[in-house]
Design a protein around this motif. Structure first.
Motif, PDB file in Angstrom:
ATOM      1  N   PHE A  53       0.871  -1.171   0.000  1.00 55.47           N
ATOM      2  CA  PHE A  53       0.000   0.000   0.000  1.00 55.47           C
ATOM      3  C   PHE A  53       0.910   1.224   0.000  1.00 55.47           C
ATOM      4  CE2 PHE A  53      -3.071  -2.705   2.583  1.00 55.47           C
ATOM      5  CZ  PHE A  53      -3.986  -2.859   1.557  1.00 55.47           C
ATOM      6  N   LEU A  54       0.719   2.118  -0.953  1.00 54.15           N
ATOM      7  CA  LEU A  54       1.406   3.410  -0.966  1.00 54.15           C
ATOM      8  C   LEU A  54       0.400   4.450  -0.498  1.00 54.15           C
ATOM      9  CD1 LEU A  54       3.209   3.580  -4.412  1.00 54.15           C
ATOM     10  CD2 LEU A  54       4.230   3.138  -2.194  1.00 54.15           C
ATOM     11  N   VAL A  55       0.760   5.195   0.508  1.00 57.31           N
ATOM     12  CA  VAL A  55      -0.151   6.204   1.035  1.00 57.31           C
ATOM     13  C   VAL A  55       0.514   7.564   0.880  1.00 57.31           C
ATOM     14  CG1 VAL A  55      -1.443   6.982   3.055  1.00 57.31           C
ATOM     15  CG2 VAL A  55      -1.121   4.527   2.657  1.00 57.31           C
ATOM     16  N   GLY A  56      -0.208   8.482   0.261  1.00 56.06           N
ATOM     17  CA  GLY A  56       0.320   9.821   0.056  1.00 56.06           C
ATOM     18  C   GLY A  56       0.654  10.494   1.372  1.00 56.06           C
ATOM     19  N   GLU A  57       1.765  11.221   1.358  1.00 56.46           N
ATOM     20  CA  GLU A  57       2.217  11.959   2.537  1.00 56.46           C
ATOM     21  C   GLU A  57       2.218  13.448   2.199  1.00 56.46           C
ATOM     22  OE1 GLU A  57       5.804  11.713   5.801  1.00 56.46           O
ATOM     23  OE2 GLU A  57       6.130  10.835   3.832  1.00 56.46           O
ATOM     24  N   PRO A  58       1.155  14.143   2.601  1.00 53.86           N
ATOM     25  CA  PRO A  58       1.088  15.577   2.290  1.00 53.86           C
ATOM     26  C   PRO A  58       2.037  16.367   3.191  1.00 53.86           C
ATOM     27  CG  PRO A  58      -0.832  14.912   3.563  1.00 53.86           C
ATOM     28  CD  PRO A  58      -0.029  13.679   3.309  1.00 53.86           C
ATOM     29  N   SER A  66       1.484  18.173   6.976  1.00 55.83           N
ATOM     30  CA  SER A  66       0.288  18.990   6.766  1.00 55.83           C
ATOM     31  C   SER A  66      -0.722  18.706   7.878  1.00 55.83           C
ATOM     32  CB  SER A  66      -0.342  18.690   5.405  1.00 55.83           C
ATOM     33  OG  SER A  66      -1.124  17.524   5.482  1.00 55.83           O
ATOM     34  N   GLU A  67      -1.770  19.515   7.922  1.00 54.80           N
ATOM     35  CA  GLU A  67      -2.804  19.365   8.950  1.00 54.80           C
ATOM     36  C   GLU A  67      -3.519  18.015   8.857  1.00 54.80           C
ATOM     37  OE1 GLU A  67      -5.384  22.676   8.271  1.00 54.80           O
ATOM     38  OE2 GLU A  67      -3.765  24.120   8.503  1.00 54.80           O
ATOM     39  N   SER A  68      -3.613  17.467   7.667  1.00 59.99           N
ATOM     40  CA  SER A  68      -4.343  16.209   7.482  1.00 59.99           C
ATOM     41  C   SER A  68      -3.558  14.983   7.953  1.00 59.99           C
ATOM     42  CB  SER A  68      -4.739  16.044   6.021  1.00 59.99           C
ATOM     43  OG  SER A  68      -3.598  16.025   5.201  1.00 59.99           O
ATOM     44  N   GLU A  69      -2.319  15.158   8.317  1.00 60.04           N
ATOM     45  CA  GLU A  69      -1.484  14.024   8.740  1.00 60.04           C
ATOM     46  C   GLU A  69      -2.057  13.316   9.968  1.00 60.04           C
ATOM     47  OE1 GLU A  69       1.518  11.227   8.431  1.00 60.04           O
ATOM     48  OE2 GLU A  69       0.860  12.719   6.977  1.00 60.04           O
ATOM     49  N   VAL A  70      -2.713  14.042  10.847  1.00 55.42           N
ATOM     50  CA  VAL A  70      -3.332  13.435  12.030  1.00 55.42           C
ATOM     51  C   VAL A  70      -4.363  12.385  11.601  1.00 55.42           C
ATOM     52  CG1 VAL A  70      -4.802  13.903  14.028  1.00 55.42           C
ATOM     53  CG2 VAL A  70      -2.971  15.489  13.432  1.00 55.42           C
ATOM     54  N   HIS A  71      -5.186  12.729  10.606  1.00 55.56           N
ATOM     55  CA  HIS A  71      -6.215  11.810  10.104  1.00 55.56           C
ATOM     56  C   HIS A  71      -5.575  10.619   9.387  1.00 55.56           C
ATOM     57  CE1 HIS A  71      -9.210  14.810  11.097  1.00 55.56           C
ATOM     58  NE2 HIS A  71      -8.514  15.698  10.420  1.00 55.56           N
ATOM     59  N   LEU A  87       2.647  -4.523   3.467  1.00 57.87           N
ATOM     60  CA  LEU A  87       3.531  -3.419   3.815  1.00 57.87           C
ATOM     61  C   LEU A  87       2.903  -2.091   3.407  1.00 57.87           C
ATOM     62  CD1 LEU A  87       6.439  -2.629   4.775  1.00 57.87           C
ATOM     63  CD2 LEU A  87       7.107  -2.791   2.367  1.00 57.87           C
ATOM     64  N   ILE A  88       3.141  -1.057   4.224  1.00 57.00           N
ATOM     65  CA  ILE A  88       2.655   0.293   3.929  1.00 57.00           C
ATOM     66  C   ILE A  88       3.859   1.210   3.785  1.00 57.00           C
ATOM     67  CG2 ILE A  88       1.306   2.259   4.759  1.00 57.00           C
ATOM     68  CD1 ILE A  88      -0.280   0.230   6.501  1.00 57.00           C
ATOM     69  N   LYS A  89       3.919   1.947   2.678  1.00 61.36           N
ATOM     70  CA  LYS A  89       4.967   2.954   2.467  1.00 61.36           C
ATOM     71  C   LYS A  89       4.303   4.290   2.227  1.00 61.36           C
ATOM     72  CE  LYS A  89       8.800   0.345   0.507  1.00 61.36           C
ATOM     73  NZ  LYS A  89       9.705   0.236  -0.646  1.00 61.36           N
ATOM     74  N   ARG A  90       4.998   5.329   2.601  1.00 65.10           N
ATOM     75  CA  ARG A  90       4.510   6.695   2.372  1.00 65.10           C
ATOM     76  C   ARG A  90       5.251   7.309   1.189  1.00 65.10           C
ATOM     77  NH1 ARG A  90       2.076   9.046   6.794  1.00 65.10           N
ATOM     78  NH2 ARG A  90       1.105  10.336   5.197  1.00 65.10           N
ATOM     79  N   VAL A  91       4.533   8.153   0.435  1.00 63.48           N
ATOM     80  CA  VAL A  91       5.105   8.826  -0.730  1.00 63.48           C
ATOM     81  C   VAL A  91       4.703  10.297  -0.676  1.00 63.48           C
ATOM     82  CG1 VAL A  91       5.105   8.937  -3.248  1.00 63.48           C
ATOM     83  CG2 VAL A  91       4.944   6.724  -2.125  1.00 63.48           C
ATOM     84  N   ASP A  92       5.676  11.171  -0.868  1.00 68.33           N
ATOM     85  CA  ASP A  92       5.417  12.615  -0.894  1.00 68.33           C
ATOM     86  C   ASP A  92       4.381  12.907  -1.972  1.00 68.33           C
ATOM     87  OD1 ASP A  92       5.476  15.395  -1.061  1.00 68.33           O
ATOM     88  OD2 ASP A  92       7.656  15.512  -1.004  1.00 68.33           O
ATOM     89  N   GLU A  93       3.316  13.585  -1.594  1.00 70.53           N
ATOM     90  CA  GLU A  93       2.246  13.864  -2.557  1.00 70.53           C
ATOM     91  C   GLU A  93       2.072  15.354  -2.837  1.00 70.53           C
ATOM     92  OE1 GLU A  93      -1.882  14.451  -0.343  1.00 70.53           O
ATOM     93  OE2 GLU A  93      -1.394  12.350  -0.603  1.00 70.53           O
ATOM     94  N   ARG A  94       3.076  16.149  -2.516  1.00 70.25           N
ATOM     95  CA  ARG A  94       2.960  17.581  -2.804  1.00 70.25           C
ATOM     96  C   ARG A  94       2.662  17.813  -4.278  1.00 70.25           C
ATOM     97  NH1 ARG A  94       8.104  19.755   0.505  1.00 70.25           N
ATOM     98  NH2 ARG A  94       8.767  17.671  -0.054  1.00 70.25           N
ATOM     99  N   PHE A  95       1.740  18.684  -4.529  1.00 68.40           N
ATOM    100  CA  PHE A  95       1.347  19.151  -5.868  1.00 68.40           C
ATOM    101  C   PHE A  95       0.536  18.141  -6.681  1.00 68.40           C
ATOM    102  CE2 PHE A  95       5.551  21.169  -5.003  1.00 68.40           C
ATOM    103  CZ  PHE A  95       5.066  22.416  -4.695  1.00 68.40           C
ATOM    104  N   THR A  96       0.237  16.957  -6.146  1.00 66.50           N
ATOM    105  CA  THR A  96      -0.488  15.982  -6.977  1.00 66.50           C
ATOM    106  C   THR A  96      -1.872  16.491  -7.379  1.00 66.50           C
ATOM    107  OG1 THR A  96      -1.226  14.753  -5.024  1.00 66.50           O
ATOM    108  CG2 THR A  96       0.721  13.914  -6.180  1.00 66.50           C
TER     109      THR A  96
END
Length: 136
Positions: A53-58, A66-71, A87-96
């Protein structure tokens, strides 16, 4: 090989994208009401072989969360408890979201179609996944 599934998490809606089994092509899958996200993912992985699972990291421009990181953190805990084998990995999602909107314009979608926020979320998830595939 198994699929990689990307998640553009939102408090209302979540965009989802997935690779083919060879992990070559990223395609938008759907947009899900966030309240139904865990059950949707649970059902999906019962039918399809998913290895990651890739989960965007704002992030903010200064690299802070970002503020949404808590959620997102709360969601990640629930996801790991429900489906601990993937497995879960985070990916920078700035500007998507901005890139998704520009992609919609470039592809010739009219103004009404571009207001479809669910489509923006799905395209954003696809961009997250595609950036990960490029980086591999």
């Amino acid at each position: 090989m198994a699929r990689i599934l990307a998640i553009d998490f939102g408090t209302k809606r979540t965009g989802i994208a997935v690779t083919d089994e060879l992990q070559i092509i990223a395609s938008g899958l759907t947009t899900v009401d966030t309240k139904e996200l865990i059950p949707f993912l649970d059902e999906y992985v019962k039918k399809e072989n998913v290895e990651l699972f890739l989960v965007g990291e704002p992030k903010q421009m200064d690299n802070s969360a970002s503020e949404s990181e808590v959620h997102i953190q709360a969601f990640l805990e629930k996801l790991h408890k429900k489906i601990p084998s993937i497995l879960i990995k985070r990916v920078d999602e700035r500007f998507t979201s901005k890139i998704a909107f520009q992609t919609m314009i470039a592809s010739g979608l009219n103004k009404k179609q571009r207001k479809n926020k669910a489509l923006v979320d799905e395209i954003s998830a696809t961009l997250i996944l595609q950036s990960y595939l490029y980086s591999k």
